[in-house]
Scaffold this active site. Structure first.
Site, PDB file in Angstrom:
ATOM      1  CG  HIS A  24      -1.991  -1.000   1.215  1.00  0.00           C
ATOM      2  ND1 HIS A  24      -2.899  -1.132   0.178  1.00  0.00           N
ATOM      3  CD2 HIS A  24      -2.302  -1.985   2.109  1.00  0.00           C
ATOM      4  CE1 HIS A  24      -3.718  -2.145   0.437  1.00  0.00           C
ATOM      5  NE2 HIS A  24      -3.367  -2.685   1.600  1.00  0.00           N
TER       6      HIS A  24
ATOM      7  CG  ASP B 190      -5.102  -9.989   2.994  1.00  0.00           C
ATOM      8  OD1 ASP B 190      -4.695 -10.458   1.915  1.00  0.00           O
ATOM      9  OD2 ASP B 190      -4.896  -8.802   3.346  1.00  0.00           O
TER      10      ASP B 190
ATOM     11  CG  HIS C 155      -6.739  -5.250   1.572  1.00  0.00           C
ATOM     12  ND1 HIS C 155      -6.216  -6.177   2.450  1.00  0.00           N
ATOM     13  CD2 HIS C 155      -7.954  -4.887   2.053  1.00  0.00           C
ATOM     14  CE1 HIS C 155      -7.097  -6.369   3.434  1.00  0.00           C
ATOM     15  NE2 HIS C 155      -8.146  -5.599   3.223  1.00  0.00           N
TER      16      HIS C 155
ATOM     17  CG  ASP D 167      -2.779  -8.199   0.465  1.00  0.00           C
ATOM     18  OD1 ASP D 167      -2.037  -8.543   1.405  1.00  0.00           O
ATOM     19  OD2 ASP D 167      -3.828  -7.531   0.633  1.00  0.00           O
TER      20      ASP D 167
END
Ligand SMILES: [Zn+2]
Length: 340
Positions: free
Chosen positions: A159, A283, A196, A194
């Protein structure tokens, strides 16, 4: 496959995070890396080595040097003002506000972040810097001819943008690795699995045609980071066509995920990559406490097998995954699938 383990990861241990309107113990916790180390060791995947003390000058290849310097001094400035608590931003230069770096540490924290997911403790920067070295050690192994390597570190990185922390991420370990590999003459693709969207990685390379970015993630209409990760973001300028977003809706299981992974892999092949950096977040697991996909532990074997079928040198860089007790098995399964 060698695993490079950042033993200093535990120096980053934020006390809490604000999520769902509640102060909760931080999901991004030291136990995450420890259980992955346990399961990777049990699986006898190969030697576990320490990162080489490379220093972190390479971070400035993708990050603003002022941002890196800020991370190093932030907690010291914070503690002068607020004492011995985690440094956390609360105000951001959003629409209608100026993009200006204030003198106040509270203002600086907002300027250099895009959310409140990044607490900094007294020793966080040591863990973050050692994470960069972990990733760079992985790069060295790939350049020395290893088929694959696993950079096991936390906090995660995908991120983090050129000059902003967010989503538990400070410096973008995968982006730094990709950049160094590209400078060594490799044609690099980044595969971000991931849950996200890897907004930081996308933003860093968005106008670059020499590094490909493919990401499978929770649809940003529903899921963090909300403001990037849509399918119509395909790159800009020289980077047009070198960015592939494959957002999936809440509840997606392996049938949809595997099809998206096939598409991502096809994009990587069409790009002509010779080296892959995998942003390895787990995740997407059905029991993850902050995510809403439905992958099962055995699906991670298939994920690893699919990545292996690319037939490319592959550097796995550890990212998210918060169902801590299953995180070790799920991570090991990707690597076992890759090696099978
Ligand atoms: Zn994640």
């Amino acid at each position: 496959m060698k695993t490079i383990f950042n033993a200093d990861h535990k120096l980053h241990d934020a006390a809490f995070e604000l999520i769902g309107g509640k102060m909760m113990p931080a999901f991004e916790c030291p136990r995450r890396a420890e259980i992955v180390l346990e399961k990777v060791t049990e699986a006898k995947l190969g030697p576990v080595i320490a990162p080489t003390a490379t220093g972190i000058a390479a971070a400035a290849k993708v990050h603003d040097a002022k941002f890196v310097a800020f991370l190093e001094k932030a907690w010291g400035l914070w503690s002068e003002e607020h004492g011995d608590s985690d440094a956390l931003p609360m105000t951001w230069p959003a629409r209608s506000l100026r993009q200006i770096e204030p003198d106040s540490i509270d203002g600086k924290l907002g300027f250099y972040s895009f959310d409140a997911g990044c607490g900094l403790t007294k020793t966080s920067f040591q863990a973050i810097a050692a994470g960069v070295e972990t990733s760079l050690t992985g790069v060295d192994l790939i350049l020395a001819g290893e088929t694959s390597a696993f950079a096991l570190s936390r906090p995660p990185g995908h991120h983090a943008t050129a000059d902003q922390m967010g989503g538990y991420c400070y410096l973008n370990n995968a982006a730094i690795a990709a950049q160094v590999l590209a400078e060594a003459g490799r044609r690099v693709a980044i595969l971000d699995v991931d849950y996200h969207h890897g907004n930081g990685t996308q933003a860093i390379f968005y106008e670059r045609g020499d590094i490909y970015f493919a990401s499978i993630h929770g649809h940003p209409t529903q899921e963090y980071p909300y403001f990037l990760g849509y399918a119509d973001e395909t790159g800009a300028g020289a980077g047009e066509g070198a960015n592939l977003n494959l957002p999936l809706y809440w509840g997606s299981a392996w049938d949809a995920y595997g099809a998206a992974l096939d598409k991502a892999c096809e994009g990587i092949v069409a790009f002509g990559a010779d080296t892959v950096v995998v942003s390895l977040g787990l995740d997407t697991f059905e029991e993850d406490p902050i995510s809403k996909f439905k992958l099962k532990s055995e699906d991670y074997l298939r994920m690893g097998e699919r990545i292996r079928k690319l037939g490319l040198q592959t550097l796995f860089v550890f990212e998210g995954g918060y169902a801590v007790e299953a995180l070790g098995i799920n991570t090991a399964n990707v690597l076992i699938g890759f090696e099978s």
